[in-house]
Motif scaffolding. Structure first.
Motif, short mmCIF file in Angstrom:
data_model
loop_
_atom_site.label_atom_id
_atom_site.label_comp_id
_atom_site.label_asym_id
_atom_site.label_seq_id
_atom_site.Cartn_x
_atom_site.Cartn_y
_atom_site.Cartn_z
N THR A 297 0.81 -1.22 0.00
CA THR A 297 0.00 0.00 0.00
C THR A 297 0.84 1.27 0.00
O THR A 297 0.32 2.35 -0.31
CB THR A 297 -0.92 0.04 1.23
N GLN A 298 2.12 1.16 0.37
CA GLN A 298 3.01 2.31 0.55
C GLN A 298 2.52 3.24 1.66
O GLN A 298 2.95 4.39 1.76
CB GLN A 298 3.16 3.09 -0.76
N ASP A 299 1.59 2.76 2.48
CA ASP A 299 1.13 3.50 3.65
C ASP A 299 1.89 2.95 4.86
O ASP A 299 1.58 1.88 5.36
CB ASP A 299 -0.38 3.34 3.83
N ARG A 300 2.87 3.70 5.32
CA ARG A 300 3.77 3.20 6.35
C ARG A 300 3.40 3.67 7.75
O ARG A 300 4.17 3.50 8.69
CB ARG A 300 5.21 3.63 6.02
N SER A 301 2.24 4.28 7.90
CA SER A 301 1.83 4.77 9.21
C SER A 301 1.36 3.61 10.09
O SER A 301 0.80 2.62 9.60
CB SER A 301 0.71 5.80 9.07
N ILE A 302 1.61 3.75 11.38
CA ILE A 302 1.16 2.76 12.37
C ILE A 302 0.80 3.53 13.64
O ILE A 302 1.56 4.40 14.09
CB ILE A 302 2.24 1.69 12.65
N SER A 303 -0.36 3.24 14.19
CA SER A 303 -0.79 3.95 15.40
C SER A 303 0.12 3.59 16.58
O SER A 303 0.76 2.53 16.58
CB SER A 303 -2.24 3.62 15.73
N THR A 304 0.15 4.47 17.57
CA THR A 304 0.97 4.22 18.75
C THR A 304 0.55 2.92 19.44
O THR A 304 1.40 2.13 19.88
CB THR A 304 0.85 5.40 19.73
N LEU A 305 -0.76 2.68 19.53
CA LEU A 305 -1.25 1.46 20.16
C LEU A 305 -0.82 0.23 19.38
O LEU A 305 -0.36 -0.77 19.97
CB LEU A 305 -2.78 1.50 20.28
N ASP A 306 -0.95 0.27 18.05
CA ASP A 306 -0.52 -0.87 17.22
C ASP A 306 0.98 -1.10 17.34
O ASP A 306 1.44 -2.25 17.36
CB ASP A 306 -0.90 -0.62 15.76
N CYS A 307 1.73 -0.01 17.39
CA CYS A 307 3.19 -0.10 17.51
C CYS A 307 3.57 -0.74 18.84
O CYS A 307 4.41 -1.65 18.89
CB CYS A 307 3.80 1.30 17.39
N ALA A 308 2.92 -0.30 19.92
CA ALA A 308 3.19 -0.87 21.24
C ALA A 308 2.79 -2.34 21.30
O ALA A 308 3.50 -3.17 21.88
CB ALA A 308 2.44 -0.07 22.32
N THR A 309 1.65 -2.67 20.67
CA THR A 309 1.18 -4.06 20.65
C THR A 309 2.16 -4.95 19.89
O THR A 309 2.50 -6.06 20.34
CB THR A 309 -0.21 -4.14 20.01
N GLN A 310 2.62 -4.46 18.73
CA GLN A 310 3.59 -5.23 17.94
C GLN A 310 4.87 -5.45 18.72
O GLN A 310 5.40 -6.58 18.78
CB GLN A 310 3.91 -4.50 16.63
N MET A 311 5.38 -4.40 19.37
CA MET A 311 6.61 -4.53 20.15
C MET A 311 6.41 -5.52 21.30
O MET A 311 7.28 -6.37 21.55
CB MET A 311 7.06 -3.18 20.72
N CYS A 312 5.29 -5.43 22.00
CA CYS A 312 5.04 -6.30 23.14
C CYS A 312 5.02 -7.77 22.73
O CYS A 312 5.69 -8.60 23.35
CB CYS A 312 3.71 -5.91 23.80
N PHE A 313 4.28 -8.10 21.68
CA PHE A 313 4.22 -9.49 21.23
C PHE A 313 5.57 -9.96 20.69
O PHE A 313 5.97 -11.11 20.91
CB PHE A 313 3.14 -9.66 20.15
N PHE A 314 6.28 -9.07 20.01
CA PHE A 314 7.60 -9.42 19.49
C PHE A 314 8.56 -9.76 20.62
O PHE A 314 9.29 -10.76 20.56
CB PHE A 314 8.16 -8.27 18.65
N LEU A 315 8.53 -8.95 21.68
CA LEU A 315 9.42 -9.18 22.82
C LEU A 315 9.03 -10.45 23.59
O LEU A 315 9.90 -11.22 24.02
CB LEU A 315 9.40 -7.97 23.76
#
Length: 314
Positions: free
Chosen positions: A93-111
């Motif tokens: 999509t070339q839309d690289r935006s990510i909400s703060t909540l989604d970013c935190a969720t991704q980091m949490c699951f990744f960790l």
């Protein structure tokens, strides 16, 4: 602080979304990268799913070693699914935006899943240690109940600490920029966007990394040092080759994963660069999970035999 400066800091510190720059510096390769990552994702899903299937169906693989291998393959599918679908979406999509909540969720699951991988690799090395160094006690020590407890402990052991670390990171004020020079929300690039003194948070990251990366790695090294000593004392070359073949695959995976993860999280902040961080992250988030099924299947005679039986039946 002037009123204008206060408003500016307030606007930056309440960032509602980030921009994952990812591979935006390669505009002419977006389509090619999308195709490559799509193929890699399919290989990871299919390869690890195949290992889960054969370890569940083949009676010869109903052993603790393959129980942990099935858990490891399930983990790899979850692990790459935290980052790769977002990468594919951004490329398509070339839309690289990510909400703060989604970013935190991704980091949490990744960790959390990263911690699980460290623990599970340590448990698998302990399983090999008992099997090779104490073979007579192996059925008693590694009974089904113990295996389940070790697997469950690996999956949930990192949850409280990693949730706390994620909350700590995202409690910071972000006043430099909202552009993350990475392809997913990882700790080093997020910390680079924080304003003020982040020394305490960096120390916290190092301590957690020592707990979840260095300690399991040391336990693995201790296990394998004893395994190698035991193998070298075996009377026949055939026995030594057979014993080493059962743990060599796991040792290769350990070196690939822990090597890249250690360089990423335990080197000083001053030596971090966006290009090196992305390269290392690609290695332990995508490349290693892609090769793991091949490493375990090609270097393990029992798995090869189970795959041959499965395909012959089909």
């Amino acid at each position: 602080m002037t009123y204008e400066a206060f408003i500016e800091k307030r606007n930056f510190s309440t960032v509602s979304q980030f921009i994952l720059l990812g591979f935006s510096d390669l505009p002419e390769l977006q389509g090619l990268l999308f195709g490559i990552f799509s193929i890699i994702y399919l290989i990871i899903i299919m390869g690890n799913s195949l290992i889960i299937i054969i370890t569940s169906l083949d009676p010869a693989l109903q052993k603790p070693m393959y129980f942990f291998l099935a858990n490891f393959s399930s983990l790899e599918i979850c692990y790459v699914s935290v980052t790769l679908p977002r990468i594919l979406k951004n490329l398509w999509t070339q839309d690289r935006s990510i909400s703060t909540l989604d970013c935190a969720t991704q980091m949490c699951f990744f960790l959390i899943l990263g911690a699980t991988e460290c623990f599970l690799l340590a448990v698998m090395s302990y399983d090999r240690y008992v099997a090779i160094c104490n073979p007579l006690h192996y059925p008693l020590v590694m009974n089904h109940k113990v295996c389940v407890q070790l697997a469950v402990g690996s999956w949930i052991g990192g949850i409280p600490v990693q949730i706390g670390q994620t909350c700590q990171i995202f409690s910071l004020d972000f006043c430099k920029s909202n552009k993350i020079k990475h392809f997913f929300c990882d700790i080093p690039p997020i910390l680079n966007l924080a304003c003020g003194n982040t020394f305490v948070h960096e120390i916290s990251v190092y301590l957690v990394a020592l707990l979840f990366v260095a300690v399991p790695f040391i336990l693995i090294l201790v296990s394998y040092s004893k395994i190698i000593c035991t193998i070298l004392q075996l009377p026949t070359a055939t026995g030594r080759a057979k014993a080493f073949s059962t743990c060599s695959s796991h040792l290769v995976v350990v070196l690939l994963f822990f090597g890249s993860a250690t360089i990423t999280y335990l080197r000083p902040k001053s030596t971090h660069s966006a290009g090196i961080d992305k390269l290392l992250s690609l290695f332990y988030t995508i490349v290693t999970p892609m090769f793991n099924p091949m490493i375990y299947s090609l270097r393990n005679k029992d798995v090869v035999a189970a795959l041959r039986k499965l395909f012959l039946k089909r």
